[in-house]
Design a protein around this motif. Sequence first.
Motif, PDB file in Angstrom:
ATOM      1  N   ASP A  85      -2.889  35.722 -36.422  1.00 35.82           N
ATOM      2  CA  ASP A  85      -2.132  34.869 -37.332  1.00 35.82           C
ATOM      3  C   ASP A  85      -1.124  35.649 -38.176  1.00 35.82           C
ATOM      4  OD1 ASP A  85      -3.615  32.584 -36.540  1.00 35.82           O
ATOM      5  OD2 ASP A  85      -5.265  33.229 -37.839  1.00 35.82           O
ATOM      6  N   ASP A  86      -0.914  36.916 -37.832  1.00 34.42           N
ATOM      7  CA  ASP A  86      -0.050  37.760 -38.646  1.00 34.42           C
ATOM      8  C   ASP A  86       1.422  37.596 -38.286  1.00 34.42           C
ATOM      9  OD1 ASP A  86      -2.291  38.696 -39.842  1.00 34.42           O
ATOM     10  OD2 ASP A  86      -2.204  40.718 -38.998  1.00 34.42           O
ATOM     11  N   ALA A  87       2.264  37.807 -39.286  1.00 29.73           N
ATOM     12  CA  ALA A  87       3.711  37.883 -39.062  1.00 29.73           C
ATOM     13  C   ALA A  87       4.029  39.267 -38.510  1.00 29.73           C
ATOM     14  CB  ALA A  87       4.464  37.638 -40.371  1.00 29.73           C
ATOM     15  N   VAL A  88       4.717  39.314 -37.379  1.00 23.26           N
ATOM     16  CA  VAL A  88       4.952  40.569 -36.667  1.00 23.26           C
ATOM     17  C   VAL A  88       6.433  40.913 -36.675  1.00 23.26           C
ATOM     18  CG1 VAL A  88       4.847  41.703 -34.410  1.00 23.26           C
ATOM     19  CG2 VAL A  88       2.927  40.293 -35.184  1.00 23.26           C
ATOM     20  N   TYR A  89       6.739  42.153 -37.012  1.00 27.24           N
ATOM     21  CA  TYR A  89       8.109  42.672 -36.901  1.00 27.24           C
ATOM     22  C   TYR A  89       8.143  43.632 -35.723  1.00 27.24           C
ATOM     23  CZ  TYR A  89      12.618  44.703 -38.078  1.00 27.24           C
ATOM     24  OH  TYR A  89      13.941  45.118 -38.030  1.00 27.24           O
ATOM     25  N   VAL A  97      10.481  41.850 -26.897  1.00 27.51           N
ATOM     26  CA  VAL A  97      10.515  40.783 -27.899  1.00 27.51           C
ATOM     27  C   VAL A  97      10.360  39.418 -27.224  1.00 27.51           C
ATOM     28  CG1 VAL A  97      11.943  39.619 -29.615  1.00 27.51           C
ATOM     29  CG2 VAL A  97      11.842  42.116 -29.560  1.00 27.51           C
ATOM     30  N   ALA A  98      11.006  39.233 -26.088  1.00 30.04           N
ATOM     31  CA  ALA A  98      10.914  37.957 -25.376  1.00 30.04           C
ATOM     32  C   ALA A  98       9.485  37.668 -24.942  1.00 30.04           C
ATOM     33  CB  ALA A  98      11.845  37.969 -24.166  1.00 30.04           C
ATOM     34  N   GLN A  99       8.760  38.701 -24.490  1.00 30.06           N
ATOM     35  CA  GLN A  99       7.368  38.498 -24.077  1.00 30.06           C
ATOM     36  C   GLN A  99       6.481  38.169 -25.279  1.00 30.06           C
ATOM     37  OE1 GLN A  99       5.838  41.291 -20.881  1.00 30.06           O
ATOM     38  NE2 GLN A  99       7.766  42.314 -21.377  1.00 30.06           N
ATOM     39  N   LEU A 100       6.731  38.818 -26.402  1.00 32.61           N
ATOM     40  CA  LEU A 100       5.967  38.506 -27.607  1.00 32.61           C
ATOM     41  C   LEU A 100       6.203  37.055 -28.023  1.00 32.61           C
ATOM     42  CD1 LEU A 100       6.659  41.732 -29.728  1.00 32.61           C
ATOM     43  CD2 LEU A 100       4.594  41.200 -28.427  1.00 32.61           C
ATOM     44  N   ARG A 101       7.465  36.653 -28.000  1.00 34.09           N
ATOM     45  CA  ARG A 101       7.814  35.283 -28.400  1.00 34.09           C
ATOM     46  C   ARG A 101       7.191  34.274 -27.439  1.00 34.09           C
ATOM     47  NH1 ARG A 101      12.839  35.919 -28.364  1.00 34.09           N
ATOM     48  NH2 ARG A 101      13.068  36.408 -30.580  1.00 34.09           N
ATOM     49  N   SER A 106       3.953  35.356 -33.826  1.00 36.50           N
ATOM     50  CA  SER A 106       4.774  34.922 -34.960  1.00 36.50           C
ATOM     51  C   SER A 106       5.701  36.058 -35.377  1.00 36.50           C
ATOM     52  CB  SER A 106       3.884  34.509 -36.136  1.00 36.50           C
ATOM     53  OG  SER A 106       4.664  34.111 -37.242  1.00 36.50           O
ATOM     54  N   LEU A 107       6.910  36.057 -34.845  1.00 37.08           N
ATOM     55  CA  LEU A 107       7.877  37.119 -35.107  1.00 37.08           C
ATOM     56  C   LEU A 107       8.710  36.805 -36.343  1.00 37.08           C
ATOM     57  CD1 LEU A 107       9.113  37.729 -31.456  1.00 37.08           C
ATOM     58  CD2 LEU A 107       7.599  39.223 -32.781  1.00 37.08           C
TER      59      LEU A 107
END
Length: 259
Positions: A85-89, A97-101, A106-107
């Motif tokens: 549930d964390d905000a990730v930078y 980044v596309a795979q994380l999204r 939560s980027l």
Amino acid sequence: MTPRAAVLDLDGTLVSGDALLPGARDAAAAIRERVEAVCFLTNNPTVPPEAYAARLRDLGIEAAPEEVVTACTATLAYLREHHADDAVYAIAGDDIVAQLRDAGVSLVADPTACECVVAGYDPDFDYDDMHAALRAFGDSGGVGFVGTDPDRTIPTPDGPVPGSGAIVHAISGVVERDPDVVLGKPSAATADIVAERLGVPAADTVVVGDNPATDVAFGERAGMTTVRVRTGLGRADGGPDADVVVDDIRAAVRVFREA
């Protein structure tokens, strides 16, 4: 020991750039015939498993998406377990980044608003990224720090180039803090994913790769038989000695025949 499963590295072992290494197609087919399960394991975090499997099939190597485990596969699994549930930078390239999204991470675009930093391969990594890392961590000890993989260099047809590990170390140096975890090979978290996919005991598994510090270390720590090929980074120093050393993937097939 009769091998029941094979873990095959990709870059430097089966492929170099966009091309197969000599004999890789026939060698991969021969190994598959002799085992119950195969896992293609790569520290490249930029290509999703589906795309990697399609690329291998285009090159004539049988591969299904579920048989491919990447550094990003392991990174996403770790985030789901520890930072769900964390905000990730993300200090990483667009492909990561596309795979994380796509995985629902939560980027955030503001490094000061994050609860976890993910660092990985980015050919455009620069001074501004190191500044963003300083802003992200600030004086807080509660922000997570995750590296996708430890590969400081990546083998290419034109020689090694900087990889994710170089970026992770640059960030670690400027923020004066070690990562909480670095995924990919040889991490235990990645070994757990591979073991689950294979469904075969580590003692009955052979890992073939070119990098002593990642491929061989991964297999040794997991309790697998290790085979190092001299292609790719196979002549690099560092890392444990492999159980078997061969010139290339073609010669590695004999390990499966003779075991």
